[in-house]
Write a protein that holds these residues in place. Structure first.
Motif, mmCIF file in Angstrom:
data_model
loop_
_atom_site.group_PDB
_atom_site.id
_atom_site.type_symbol
_atom_site.label_atom_id
_atom_site.label_comp_id
_atom_site.label_asym_id
_atom_site.label_seq_id
_atom_site.Cartn_x
_atom_site.Cartn_y
_atom_site.Cartn_z
ATOM 1 N N ASP A 1 -12.057 3.950 9.425
ATOM 2 C CA ASP A 1 -13.302 4.680 9.193
ATOM 3 C C ASP A 1 -13.827 5.367 10.451
ATOM 4 O OD1 ASP A 1 -13.646 3.967 6.438
ATOM 5 O OD2 ASP A 1 -14.240 1.963 7.080
ATOM 6 N N ILE A 2 -13.301 5.007 11.605
ATOM 7 C CA ILE A 2 -13.825 5.544 12.859
ATOM 8 C C ILE A 2 -13.831 7.079 12.892
ATOM 9 C CG2 ILE A 2 -13.356 5.743 15.344
ATOM 10 C CD1 ILE A 2 -12.682 2.771 15.358
ATOM 11 N N GLY B 1 -22.923 13.614 10.973
ATOM 12 C CA GLY B 1 -24.167 13.807 11.696
ATOM 13 C C GLY B 1 -24.880 12.499 11.964
ATOM 14 N N ARG B 2 -24.761 11.569 11.033
ATOM 15 C CA ARG B 2 -25.262 10.208 11.235
ATOM 16 C C ARG B 2 -24.321 9.254 10.525
ATOM 17 N NH1 ARG B 2 -31.442 7.911 10.189
ATOM 18 N NH2 ARG B 2 -31.132 5.896 11.223
ATOM 19 N N SER B 3 -24.059 8.112 11.126
ATOM 20 C CA SER B 3 -23.071 7.204 10.556
ATOM 21 C C SER B 3 -23.514 5.762 10.700
ATOM 22 C CB SER B 3 -21.705 7.410 11.219
ATOM 23 O OG SER B 3 -21.804 7.273 12.637
ATOM 24 N N PHE B 4 -23.051 4.934 9.764
ATOM 25 C CA PHE B 4 -23.459 3.541 9.697
ATOM 26 C C PHE B 4 -22.236 2.635 9.565
ATOM 27 C CE2 PHE B 4 -27.012 6.041 8.382
ATOM 28 C CZ PHE B 4 -28.142 5.347 8.790
ATOM 29 N N ALA B 5 -22.167 1.619 10.430
ATOM 30 C CA ALA B 5 -21.121 0.597 10.344
ATOM 31 C C ALA B 5 -21.690 -0.628 9.653
ATOM 32 C CB ALA B 5 -20.615 0.233 11.732
ATOM 33 N N MET B 6 -20.902 -1.231 8.787
ATOM 34 C CA MET B 6 -21.332 -2.447 8.106
ATOM 35 C C MET B 6 -21.472 -3.596 9.101
ATOM 36 S SD MET B 6 -21.787 -1.709 4.905
ATOM 37 C CE MET B 6 -21.783 -3.320 4.114
ATOM 38 N N ASP C 1 -16.280 -4.608 16.638
ATOM 39 C CA ASP C 1 -17.112 -3.948 17.646
ATOM 40 C C ASP C 1 -16.732 -2.492 17.856
ATOM 41 O OD1 ASP C 1 -18.619 -6.211 18.048
ATOM 42 O OD2 ASP C 1 -17.508 -6.867 19.823
ATOM 43 N N GLU C 2 -15.422 -2.173 17.841
ATOM 44 C CA GLU C 2 -15.024 -0.790 18.085
ATOM 45 C C GLU C 2 -15.504 0.146 16.972
ATOM 46 O OE1 GLU C 2 -10.951 -2.872 17.558
ATOM 47 O OE2 GLU C 2 -13.051 -3.545 17.748
ATOM 48 N N VAL C 3 -15.647 -0.399 15.743
ATOM 49 C CA VAL C 3 -16.183 0.394 14.639
ATOM 50 C C VAL C 3 -17.689 0.569 14.815
ATOM 51 C CG1 VAL C 3 -16.474 0.518 12.132
ATOM 52 C CG2 VAL C 3 -14.347 -0.371 13.102
ATOM 53 N N LYS C 4 -18.370 -0.513 15.174
ATOM 54 C CA LYS C 4 -19.814 -0.423 15.410
ATOM 55 C C LYS C 4 -20.124 0.549 16.539
ATOM 56 C CE LYS C 4 -20.835 -5.106 13.767
ATOM 57 N NZ LYS C 4 -21.287 -6.473 14.146
ATOM 58 N N ASP D 1 -25.428 4.027 13.939
ATOM 59 C CA ASP D 1 -26.263 2.900 13.527
ATOM 60 C C ASP D 1 -25.388 1.759 13.027
ATOM 61 O OD1 ASP D 1 -29.335 4.116 13.051
ATOM 62 O OD2 ASP D 1 -27.739 5.601 12.794
ATOM 63 N N VAL D 2 -25.896 0.542 13.135
ATOM 64 C CA VAL D 2 -25.212 -0.647 12.610
ATOM 65 C C VAL D 2 -26.126 -1.318 11.596
ATOM 66 C CG1 VAL D 2 -24.208 -2.897 13.147
ATOM 67 C CG2 VAL D 2 -23.905 -0.982 14.736
ATOM 68 N N LEU D 3 -25.595 -1.591 10.413
ATOM 69 C CA LEU D 3 -26.365 -2.200 9.338
ATOM 70 C C LEU D 3 -26.397 -3.724 9.478
ATOM 71 C CD1 LEU D 3 -24.858 -0.054 6.472
ATOM 72 C CD2 LEU D 3 -27.230 0.034 7.244
ATOM 73 N N PRO D 4 -27.491 -4.366 9.103
ATOM 74 C CA PRO D 4 -27.514 -5.825 9.098
ATOM 75 C C PRO D 4 -26.743 -6.417 7.922
ATOM 76 C CG PRO D 4 -29.628 -4.972 8.344
ATOM 77 C CD PRO D 4 -28.818 -3.786 8.813
ATOM 78 N N GLU D 5 -26.604 -5.635 6.851
ATOM 79 C CA GLU D 5 -25.918 -6.135 5.659
ATOM 80 C C GLU D 5 -24.391 -6.161 5.844
ATOM 81 O OE1 GLU D 5 -29.790 -4.363 4.412
ATOM 82 O OE2 GLU D 5 -28.082 -3.653 5.600
ATOM 83 N N THR D 6 -23.737 -7.115 5.198
ATOM 84 C CA THR D 6 -22.280 -7.191 5.172
ATOM 85 C C THR D 6 -21.794 -6.902 3.760
ATOM 86 O OG1 THR D 6 -22.104 -9.532 4.581
ATOM 87 C CG2 THR D 6 -22.411 -8.999 6.929
ATOM 88 N N SER D 7 -20.487 -6.793 3.623
ATOM 89 C CA SER D 7 -19.917 -6.530 2.299
ATOM 90 C C SER D 7 -20.038 -7.739 1.381
ATOM 91 C CB SER D 7 -18.443 -6.121 2.436
ATOM 92 O OG SER D 7 -17.705 -7.131 3.098
ATOM 93 N N ASP D 8 -20.262 -8.910 1.931
ATOM 94 C CA ASP D 8 -20.420 -10.101 1.094
ATOM 95 C C ASP D 8 -21.688 -10.018 0.249
ATOM 96 O OD1 ASP D 8 -18.107 -11.271 2.023
ATOM 97 O OD2 ASP D 8 -19.110 -12.373 3.638
ATOM 98 N N GLU D 9 -22.773 -9.573 0.867
ATOM 99 C CA GLU D 9 -24.060 -9.553 0.174
ATOM 100 C C GLU D 9 -24.384 -8.202 -0.438
ATOM 101 O OE1 GLU D 9 -26.639 -8.885 4.254
ATOM 102 O OE2 GLU D 9 -25.343 -10.607 3.936
#
Length: 281
Positions: free
Chosen positions: A231-232, A239-244, A249-252, A257-265
C-alpha cells in the motif's frame, strides 16, 4: 489537504475487510454514503477481480477497481477489463523455467483465476482469498496457463527462504527489464517465505493515478487507506493517506495520518470518511 477531496481509494485485506473476508459494517455504510453523495470510491487491492467483486457489489461501486496491485484495472459497473499489465510470451517461458528449478509452491494468476498443483495445498488458505476461481492442476509448471494470450497477471510462490531466494534471483537476472519481484516472510505461516512477481511498472500508486485521471481529478484530490507494504505507493501518492493501526512502522511512516483502529475492530475507514469528507454514519 491543499484541495478538496473528491476520491477515496481503500485496500481490502487488513483495511476494509474483517478476518472472515467481509467488510466491516460501519466502514461499508460509510463508503456507501459517499457513493450516494457522488464522491468517487474505488478499491485498490492485491486480489484478483474475482476475489474483489463481492466487495464491489456490496458497496455499490461503479468506477474503476485496481486489482493485483494495479496490474489489472476493471470497471465495477460492467466487470470488464479497462487495462491489463501482464507478462507475455517468451518472458512467461522464462518464468516457468525459473519456478520449475526453484520448486516452491507456485500459484499462477491469469484469466482472473489462480492455477496451482498439489505442492500448493498447504498454502491454499493463504492464497485462495485473492480469487474465487482457484483451479488445481496436475503440475502447474506444465499447465497451458503459461501460454495465455493475454499474459500472466502475476505469480505468487511460497516456500523455504532458499527456494524463494533462488526464484527471486533468477527473475532479477533474466527478467529485470520486464518484471518486478518482491520476497517477504509470511507472518501467518511459520518459517515460510513468499514471493510475488508482476510486470514492471504497475503498483498501487500508479493505480491511484490511473483512477484519478479516469475521473478527471488531480492526485492531490485523492485519499487512500491501507495497512501493508504494497500500500505504500498509494499512501505516498495520495493528497492525504491513512495507515491502519496494526500497520508496520514503514507503512505508518509513508502515510500522512495513522488511525487508532485496527482491522480486528474495524471503523478506521468510517473515521476517515467522517474526518475528511464530513460524512457521519
Amino acid at each position: 489537504m491543499k484541495s478538496s477531496p473528491k476520491l477515496i481509494a481503500v485496500d481490502l485485506d487488513g483495511t476494509l475487510l474483517d478476518a472472515h473476508g467481509n467488510p466491516h459494517p460501519r466502514d461499508a455504510d460509510a463508503l456507501r454514503a459517499l457513493v450516494e453523495r457522488g464522491t468517487h470510491v474505488s478499491i485498490i487491492t492485491g486480489r484478483l477481480y474475482s476475489g474483489t467483486r463481492a466487495s464491489v457489489l456490496t458497496l455499490g461501486l461503479s468506477g474503476p477497481t485496481g486489482c493485483v496491485d494495479g496490474s489489472h484495472m476493471v470497471s465495477a459497473a460492467t466487470h470488464t477489463t479497462l487495462m491489463h499489465h501482464g507478462i507475455h510470451g517468451p518472458h512467461c517461458e522464462s518464468l516457468r523455467r525459473i519456478f520449475e528449478r526453484a520448486a516452491p509452491a507456485t500459484f499462477v494468476f491469469a484469466r482472473d483465476a489462480i492455477v496451482y498443483d498439489e505442492t500448493g495445498d498447504p498454502y491454499l488458505g493463504y492464497v485462495a482469498t485473492w480469487s474465487s476461481d482457484v483451479q488445481r492442476s496436475v503440475r502447474v509448471v506444465e499447465h497451458a496457463v503459461w501460454e495465455e494470450r493475454e499474459g500472466i497477471t502475476a505469480v505468487v510462490a511460497v516456500g523455504t527462504a532458499d527456494q524463494i531466494s533462488e526464484a527471486a534471483s533468477g527473475i532479477q537476472d533474466e527478467l529485470r527489464d520486464v518484471a518486478q519481484v518482491a520476497m517477504f516472510p509470511i507472518r501467518r505461516i511459520l518459517g515460510a517465505w513468499g514471493l510475488i512477481v508482476r510486470a514492471l511498472g504497475g503498483n498501487k500508486g500508479s493505480a491511484l493515478e490511473w483512477i484519478a485521471e479516469h475521473h478527471g481529478i488531480s492526485i492531490e484530490e485523492t485519499v487512500s487507506v491501507g495497512d501493508w507494504l504494497n500500500d505504500i505507493p498509494m499512501l505516498t501518492k495520495a493528497g492525504r493517506s491513512f495507515a491502519m493501526g496494526q500497520a508496520p512502522d514503514e507503512v505508518k511512516n509513508a502515510a500522512t495520518d495513522v488511525l487508532p483502529e485496527t482491522s480486528d475492530e474495524g471503523g478506521g475507514v468510517a473515521r476517515v470518511v467522517e474526518e475528511v469528507f464530513g460524512v457521519r454514519v
